[in-house]
Design a protein around this motif. Structure first.
Motif, PDB file in Angstrom:
ATOM      1  N   GLU A   1      10.131  94.779  92.960  1.00 52.44           N
ATOM      2  CA  GLU A   1       9.008  95.660  92.675  1.00 52.44           C
ATOM      3  C   GLU A   1       8.660  95.601  91.199  1.00 52.44           C
ATOM      4  O   GLU A   1       9.550  95.671  90.350  1.00 52.44           O
ATOM      5  CB  GLU A   1       9.347  97.103  93.046  1.00 52.44           C
TER       6      GLU A   1
ATOM      7  N   TYR B   1      13.293  92.647  98.089  1.00 53.96           N
ATOM      8  CA  TYR B   1      12.101  93.091  97.370  1.00 53.96           C
ATOM      9  C   TYR B   1      12.311  93.059  95.868  1.00 53.96           C
ATOM     10  O   TYR B   1      13.377  93.396  95.361  1.00 53.96           O
ATOM     11  CB  TYR B   1      11.717  94.515  97.785  1.00 53.96           C
TER      12      TYR B   1
ATOM     13  N   VAL C   1       6.333  92.823  95.011  1.00 50.55           N
ATOM     14  CA  VAL C   1       5.330  93.828  95.333  1.00 50.55           C
ATOM     15  C   VAL C   1       4.820  94.405  94.016  1.00 50.55           C
ATOM     16  O   VAL C   1       5.586  95.012  93.265  1.00 50.55           O
ATOM     17  CB  VAL C   1       5.905  94.946  96.230  1.00 50.55           C
ATOM     18  N   TYR C   2       3.519  94.187  93.739  1.00 48.99           N
ATOM     19  CA  TYR C   2       2.908  94.657  92.495  1.00 48.99           C
ATOM     20  C   TYR C   2       1.937  95.794  92.748  1.00 48.99           C
ATOM     21  O   TYR C   2       0.956  95.638  93.481  1.00 48.99           O
ATOM     22  CB  TYR C   2       2.171  93.519  91.788  1.00 48.99           C
ATOM     23  N   SER C   3       2.219  96.935  92.147  1.00 53.82           N
ATOM     24  CA  SER C   3       1.298  98.063  92.100  1.00 53.82           C
ATOM     25  C   SER C   3       1.806  99.014  91.032  1.00 53.82           C
ATOM     26  O   SER C   3       3.024  99.150  90.849  1.00 53.82           O
ATOM     27  CB  SER C   3       1.231  98.796  93.444  1.00 53.82           C
TER      28      SER C   3
ATOM     29  N   ARG D   1       6.713  98.154 101.367  1.00 50.95           N
ATOM     30  CA  ARG D   1       8.098  97.909 101.793  1.00 50.95           C
ATOM     31  C   ARG D   1       8.326  98.397 103.218  1.00 50.95           C
ATOM     32  O   ARG D   1       8.945  97.700 104.033  1.00 50.95           O
ATOM     33  CB  ARG D   1       9.091  98.600 100.860  1.00 50.95           C
TER      34      ARG D   1
ATOM     35  N   ARG E   1       3.786 100.809  96.616  1.00 51.50           N
ATOM     36  CA  ARG E   1       4.924  99.892  96.756  1.00 51.50           C
ATOM     37  C   ARG E   1       5.815 100.311  97.923  1.00 51.50           C
ATOM     38  O   ARG E   1       6.266  99.467  98.710  1.00 51.50           O
ATOM     39  CB  ARG E   1       5.708  99.810  95.452  1.00 51.50           C
TER      40      ARG E   1
END
Length: 140
Positions: free
Chosen positions: A43, A41, A13-15, A25, A21
């Protein structure tokens, strides 16, 4: 009794925004569908971290935030599709539905728009997880 595989699948998860994020999730949950394994996950908040994790080759699905700064998720997706061997499928999160054309340019495999619909996110990630699992089946 579950027929889902035992090994978890890794979802990157990219932010740059920890709240985004967390929303991703929560939307995906521990297991987005009964026929799929649990999700583990990974991150990341920067473009170099995305590239490094994808280069390791153990990510099954990536979720990218188009609004991330300074490197937007769509540009990161395009780079990954161009440069990463066996790039995992990518779900792009866009802020405006009109940015769908840009998601197509980035070669994202699926797109959802803000505000996040948890059902749509979970369904999209589940489809991408199935696609990734199928791509790794041995050829007979």
């Amino acid at each position: 009794m579950s027929t889902a595989p035992e090994s978890p699948m890794k979802v990157l998860v990219y932010s740059d925004d920890a709240n985004v994020r967390a929303q991703v999730r929560l939307a995906i949950g521990r297991r987005p569908a009964a026929d799929l394994p649990a999700v583990e996950y990974v991150e990341v908040a920067t473009q170099p971290a995305v590239v490094a994790r994808l280069d390791e080759g153990d990510i099954d699905v990536a979720v990218v935030d188009a609004e991330a700064q300074p490197a937007g998720g769509l540009g990161v997706c395009r780079q990954a599709k161009d440069e990463v061997y066996d790039c995992p499928p990518v779900l792009a999160i866009i802020a405006r539905r009109d940015d769908g054309w840009l998601a197509t340019w980035s070669r994202a495999d699926a797109v959802v728009a803000l505000p996040l619909d948890p059902m749509a996110v979970a369904r999209s990630v589940a489809d991408l997880m199935r696609r990734r699992a199928a791509s790794r089946l041995p050829v007979l």
